[in-house]
Scaffold this motif. Structure first.
Motif, PDB file in Angstrom:
ATOM      1  N   MET A 196      39.232 -42.111   0.301  1.00  0.00           N
ATOM      2  CA  MET A 196      39.739 -40.735   0.240  1.00  0.00           C
ATOM      3  C   MET A 196      40.101 -40.239   1.636  1.00  0.00           C
ATOM      4  SD  MET A 196      37.161 -38.903  -2.481  1.00  0.00           S
ATOM      5  CE  MET A 196      37.308 -39.155  -4.259  1.00  0.00           C
ATOM      6  N   LEU A 197      39.215 -40.469   2.591  1.00  0.00           N
ATOM      7  CA  LEU A 197      39.487 -40.049   3.961  1.00  0.00           C
ATOM      8  C   LEU A 197      40.673 -40.803   4.548  1.00  0.00           C
ATOM      9  CD1 LEU A 197      35.831 -39.887   5.364  1.00  0.00           C
ATOM     10  CD2 LEU A 197      37.250 -37.973   4.648  1.00  0.00           C
ATOM     11  N   GLY A 198      40.860 -42.039   4.102  1.00  0.00           N
ATOM     12  CA  GLY A 198      41.943 -42.874   4.626  1.00  0.00           C
ATOM     13  C   GLY A 198      43.328 -42.366   4.287  1.00  0.00           C
ATOM     14  N   VAL A 199      43.444 -41.467   3.298  1.00  0.00           N
ATOM     15  CA  VAL A 199      44.750 -40.892   2.953  1.00  0.00           C
ATOM     16  C   VAL A 199      45.375 -40.208   4.165  1.00  0.00           C
ATOM     17  CG1 VAL A 199      45.884 -39.116   1.564  1.00  0.00           C
ATOM     18  CG2 VAL A 199      44.202 -40.634   0.509  1.00  0.00           C
ATOM     19  N   ALA A 200      44.531 -39.600   5.011  1.00  0.00           N
ATOM     20  CA  ALA A 200      45.030 -38.913   6.211  1.00  0.00           C
ATOM     21  C   ALA A 200      44.487 -39.538   7.487  1.00  0.00           C
ATOM     22  CB  ALA A 200      44.654 -37.435   6.151  1.00  0.00           C
ATOM     23  N   ASP A 201      44.034 -40.776   7.405  1.00  0.00           N
ATOM     24  CA  ASP A 201      43.435 -41.440   8.568  1.00  0.00           C
ATOM     25  C   ASP A 201      43.840 -42.912   8.544  1.00  0.00           C
ATOM     26  OD1 ASP A 201      41.745 -42.668  10.463  1.00  0.00           O
ATOM     27  OD2 ASP A 201      40.163 -41.190  10.140  1.00  0.00           O
ATOM     28  N   SER A 202      44.878 -43.237   9.297  1.00  0.00           N
ATOM     29  CA  SER A 202      45.422 -44.597   9.261  1.00  0.00           C
ATOM     30  C   SER A 202      44.429 -45.635   9.761  1.00  0.00           C
ATOM     31  CB  SER A 202      46.717 -44.678  10.075  1.00  0.00           C
ATOM     32  OG  SER A 202      46.472 -44.323  11.427  1.00  0.00           O
ATOM     33  N   ASP A 203      43.552 -45.228  10.674  1.00  0.00           N
ATOM     34  CA  ASP A 203      42.551 -46.170  11.182  1.00  0.00           C
ATOM     35  C   ASP A 203      41.594 -46.580  10.072  1.00  0.00           C
ATOM     36  OD1 ASP A 203      41.148 -47.533  13.482  1.00  0.00           O
ATOM     37  OD2 ASP A 203      39.528 -46.216  12.796  1.00  0.00           O
ATOM     38  N   LEU A 204      41.131 -45.625   9.270  1.00  0.00           N
ATOM     39  CA  LEU A 204      40.243 -45.959   8.151  1.00  0.00           C
ATOM     40  C   LEU A 204      40.948 -46.809   7.113  1.00  0.00           C
ATOM     41  CD1 LEU A 204      38.122 -42.741   7.424  1.00  0.00           C
ATOM     42  CD2 LEU A 204      37.389 -44.902   8.459  1.00  0.00           C
ATOM     43  N   THR A 205      42.215 -46.506   6.841  1.00  0.00           N
ATOM     44  CA  THR A 205      42.977 -47.326   5.886  1.00  0.00           C
ATOM     45  C   THR A 205      43.082 -48.759   6.381  1.00  0.00           C
ATOM     46  OG1 THR A 205      44.258 -45.400   5.183  1.00  0.00           O
ATOM     47  CG2 THR A 205      45.180 -47.563   4.691  1.00  0.00           C
ATOM     48  N   SER A 206      43.344 -48.925   7.667  1.00  0.00           N
ATOM     49  CA  SER A 206      43.429 -50.272   8.246  1.00  0.00           C
ATOM     50  C   SER A 206      42.083 -50.995   8.158  1.00  0.00           C
ATOM     51  CB  SER A 206      43.893 -50.174   9.699  1.00  0.00           C
ATOM     52  OG  SER A 206      43.947 -51.435  10.304  1.00  0.00           O
ATOM     53  N   ARG A 207      41.010 -50.255   8.438  1.00  0.00           N
ATOM     54  CA  ARG A 207      39.683 -50.872   8.366  1.00  0.00           C
ATOM     55  C   ARG A 207      39.309 -51.223   6.932  1.00  0.00           C
ATOM     56  NH1 ARG A 207      35.739 -47.616  12.493  1.00  0.00           N
ATOM     57  NH2 ARG A 207      34.328 -49.276  11.833  1.00  0.00           N
ATOM     58  N   MET A 208      39.749 -50.414   5.972  1.00  0.00           N
ATOM     59  CA  MET A 208      39.492 -50.725   4.572  1.00  0.00           C
ATOM     60  C   MET A 208      40.263 -51.973   4.148  1.00  0.00           C
ATOM     61  SD  MET A 208      37.970 -50.233   1.735  1.00  0.00           S
ATOM     62  CE  MET A 208      37.122 -48.674   1.995  1.00  0.00           C
ATOM     63  N   ALA A 209      41.503 -52.099   4.627  1.00  0.00           N
ATOM     64  CA  ALA A 209      42.280 -53.315   4.333  1.00  0.00           C
ATOM     65  C   ALA A 209      41.582 -54.543   4.898  1.00  0.00           C
ATOM     66  CB  ALA A 209      43.689 -53.178   4.909  1.00  0.00           C
ATOM     67  N   GLN A 210      41.021 -54.402   6.099  1.00  0.00           N
ATOM     68  CA  GLN A 210      40.278 -55.516   6.696  1.00  0.00           C
ATOM     69  C   GLN A 210      39.014 -55.823   5.902  1.00  0.00           C
ATOM     70  OE1 GLN A 210      41.308 -57.397   9.513  1.00  0.00           O
ATOM     71  NE2 GLN A 210      39.725 -58.689   8.586  1.00  0.00           N
ATOM     72  N   TYR A 211      38.347 -54.781   5.409  1.00  0.00           N
ATOM     73  CA  TYR A 211      37.145 -54.978   4.580  1.00  0.00           C
ATOM     74  C   TYR A 211      37.488 -55.804   3.341  1.00  0.00           C
ATOM     75  CZ  TYR A 211      33.226 -53.719   1.496  1.00  0.00           C
ATOM     76  OH  TYR A 211      32.154 -53.754   0.626  1.00  0.00           O
ATOM     77  N   LEU A 212      38.613 -55.475   2.700  1.00  0.00           N
ATOM     78  CA  LEU A 212      39.040 -56.222   1.512  1.00  0.00           C
ATOM     79  C   LEU A 212      39.383 -57.666   1.868  1.00  0.00           C
ATOM     80  CD1 LEU A 212      41.306 -53.516  -0.169  1.00  0.00           C
ATOM     81  CD2 LEU A 212      38.982 -54.169  -0.828  1.00  0.00           C
ATOM     82  N   GLU A 213      40.037 -57.847   3.009  1.00  0.00           N
ATOM     83  CA  GLU A 213      40.383 -59.200   3.453  1.00  0.00           C
ATOM     84  C   GLU A 213      39.122 -60.012   3.733  1.00  0.00           C
ATOM     85  OE1 GLU A 213      42.958 -62.338   4.465  1.00  0.00           O
ATOM     86  OE2 GLU A 213      43.370 -60.406   3.510  1.00  0.00           O
ATOM     87  N   ASP A 214      38.131 -59.376   4.378  1.00  0.00           N
ATOM     88  CA  ASP A 214      36.878 -60.064   4.664  1.00  0.00           C
ATOM     89  C   ASP A 214      36.141 -60.423   3.385  1.00  0.00           C
ATOM     90  OD1 ASP A 214      37.436 -59.792   7.331  1.00  0.00           O
ATOM     91  OD2 ASP A 214      36.073 -58.083   7.651  1.00  0.00           O
ATOM     92  N   ALA A 215      36.175 -59.517   2.399  1.00  0.00           N
ATOM     93  CA  ALA A 215      35.519 -59.788   1.115  1.00  0.00           C
ATOM     94  C   ALA A 215      36.193 -60.957   0.414  1.00  0.00           C
ATOM     95  CB  ALA A 215      35.556 -58.542   0.237  1.00  0.00           C
TER      96      ALA A 215
END
Length: 631
Positions: A590-609
């Protein structure tokens, strides 16, 4: 147009150098500074600080200049009456579009001087000087505007009749200059105002007191700003001293009924040459000794109040003539009314934050408007911003030291920008600069401001973005997983026990204050009766994620069903029973909608998983299930 003649009889642009400057190769003009020019060895021309030559008529250099001067988005040179901090920031905005700005100001080292295309040193309220300045602009296809409304409006009228392009129009400046005339104008156009009346003797002043009651606001009609020209009479006995403090009735006075306001608001309004109007978000202004001290954008007021304030500001500016940026100052009363206080026909202190917080700053917007370019997007590109005025706290060198210490601390803050106006003299309460802090919530930027002003612990400056709440510490073993996820993503959060049944007042206070404090998502544990997520969601505009917590009797199904059966209009998101991990991950998204850094980190989290699963699959395939399980 007269050229500028040096003592050797040669027409040249101004220069401080002893010898005339050489013309830049292939350009026909040279970058120069200031000198006092003499005409016929006796009459002095106004001091001019130039960055382009103003040549004699019919010269070949003049023709070349006029052909080469346009390099930006417009051929017009913008002439500005006044060279203070507003003029300085206009020049800075103009430089980004290669628009040339000329200024008229009596101070050789005024804040705008070093950024202007050229600077004519002279008074902006002197008729002869303004006319000469305007003729230079007319010769160079210019438009005349101002950064201060206390100019000679009769001269502007005369110039308009001669064909000079003045924006806003002289008629608007005449209305704005006289605050009583301003009130009459807006009253005739149906703008809500505090009640007011003119006073010209003791009898009329006492009549006003009987009519409006006390305290009574007494104001000068002209030359009043930053609290100057205002006096308060708390009772009838105070009338004489208040009138005397303002210079007497001959100064021109009027009174206003005291407005019982709870907040002061402002709206920057842009009006184009085609009469198009755009409004910036409503801001709250906080004053210190009648001087704007802090501006909060957007204002923390209900949407209906924002809409009403915007509508009043739009209507007020639409009643005036000419293009430019206007600042509309407003009162919000206890009854929810919006009353117009006054209007400034220029960029304004309440719009400084737009440089960092909006897609189009008020300064760029003013240039667009007066030149005739399309108006820019006035919306905010950051969720929250605070502007803090750097006011002189002492005279001279001690005051400079205090200001510089403040700016040094500001430069260490995330989201902070420092603007120093480069004024040569420090005086108490003088506007010397400002600091803008932007961030993802008002709570965060307010925390940074408190840290800057040393009103808070630096460790407490980072405000929580997510609130994790639960009705009992028995839910903590489950809810800690949400905190673990938020820590992994570097999201500031708080963990609180807030019971819907045992501490309902605390729950109400927490939910209703969450938005203003900067909380952007609430994760609420639902154990036992499971009312907490839904009750909190009914009290806050912040999204709520409910976490069903497994109980001893119904295995968490009661909590899950309680969350998903909320009535229409009270949405609560949910996750699987005891799955606070997913609640934390959903909050990050939800926070990543307005926070590109969090969106990028979430994408990395999915890649790591994904990679983790692939590694396990490879091990199973390579070693077989028996060896895999034995490890």
């Amino acid at each position: 147009m007269l050229g500028l003649m040096c003592e050797n009889g040669v027409f040249l642009p101004g220069t401080k150098a002893a010898a005339p400057p050489a013309l830049s190769p292939g350009r026909g003009w040279a970058s120069t500074s200031s000198v006092t020019f003499k005409l016929d060895n006796s009459k002095k021309l106004p001091l001019v600080s130039c960055k382009a030559s103003i040549d004699a008529p019919n010269s070949s250099i003049q023709s070349e200049n006029r052909a080469l001067v346009v390099q930006g988005v417009s051929e017009k040179i913008v002439g500005v009456l006044g060279g203070g901090q507003l003029g300085r920031m206009l020049c800075q905005a103009a430089s980004e579009m290669a628009i040339k700005v000329a200024i008229l100001d009596p101070s050789e080292n005024c804040p705008a001087s070093s950024f202007s295309h050229y600077h004519m040193v002279g008074s902006f309220d002197d008729s002869t000087t303004v006319e000469e300045f305007a003729k230079r602009l007319e010769f160079q296809c210019g438009v005349l505007t101002m950064e201060i409304e206390h100019v000679d409006v009769a001269t502007l009228d005369k110039l308009e009749q001669q064909g000079v392009d003045c924006q806003p129009k002289a008629s608007t400046i005449r209305i704005i200059q006289d605050k009583y005339l301003q009130k009459l104008h807006f009253s005739r156009h149906g703008i809500p105002l505090p009640e007011f009346m003119e006073i010209d003797n003791d009898e009329s002043a006492r009549s006003a007191g009987k009519l409006f009651g006390y305290p009574l606001m007494i104001k000068s009609k002209r030359l009043a700003y930053d609290g100057r020209g205002n006096a308060v009479a708390k009772c009838e006995e105070d009338l004489t001293s208040a009138v005397s403090a303002l210079g007497g009735y001959e100064r021109g006075l009027y009174v206003e009924k005291w407005a019982p306001f709870i907040k002061e608001l402002a709206v920057i309004v842009a009006r184009g040459r085609d009469n198009s109007v755009l409004c910036y978000p409503v801001v709250e202004t906080i004053h210190k000794e009648n001087i704007c001290h802090i501006v909060k954008a957007p204002a923390a007021v209900p949407w209906k109040v924002r809409k009403l304030a915007t509508d009043v500001a739009h209507k007020a500016v639409s009643s005036l003539e000419g293009a430019g940026v206007f600042a509309v100052e407003l009162f919000l009363t206890e009854a929810g009314e919006i009353l117009l206080n006054e209007v400034a026909p220029r960029p304004h202190n309440s719009g400084h934050h737009t440089i960092e917080s909006c897609y189009t700053s008020q300064y760029e917007q003013h240039l667009r408007a007066v030149i005739g370019l399309p108006l820019g997007d006035p919306s905010m590109k950051t969720p929250a911003a605070i502007m803090y005025n750097i006011l002189g706290e002492d005279e001279g060198e001690p005051g400079f030291r205090i200001a510089h210490e403040l700016m040094t601390r500001a430069l260490a803050l995330p989201g902070a920008s420092v603007h120093w106006y480069d004024k040569s003299a420090m005086k108490r309460q003088r506007k010397m600069g400002h600091i803008t802090i932007v961030g993802s919530s008002m709570g965060i930027v307010e925390g940074h401001l408190k840290s800057l002003l040393k009103e808070d612990n630096p460790d407490d400056a980072v405000s929580a973005r997510v609130g994790i709440i639960m009705g009992s510490d028995s839910d903590l073993p489950v809810m800690k997983d949400a905190s673990r996820i938020l820590n992994m993503f570097g999201v500031a959060h708080e963990v609180r026990i807030v019971s819907a049944h045992r501490t309902p007042d605390m729950m109400f206070s927490y939910a209703t204050s969450a938005w203003e404090r900067g909380i952007q998502v609430i994760i609420a544990g639902a154990g036992g009766a499971a009312h907490l997520p839904g009750m909190v969601a009914a009290l806050t505009p912040v999204p709520v994620i409910g976490v069903p917590v497994r109980g001893s009797s119904l295995d968490g199904m009661d909590s899950l069903l309680s969350i998903v059966q909320m009535p229409r209009g009270v949405p609560v998101a949910t996750v699987a029973i005891n799955n606070a991990t997913n609640a934390g991950l959903l909050a990050v998204r939800m926070l990543g909608v307005a926070d590109s850094d969090l969106t990028s980190r979430m994408a990395q989290y999915l890649e790591d998983a994904k990679n983790d699963v692939l590694v396990k699959a490879e091990r199973l395939h390579k070693d077989g299930w028996e060896a895999y399980l034995s490890k």
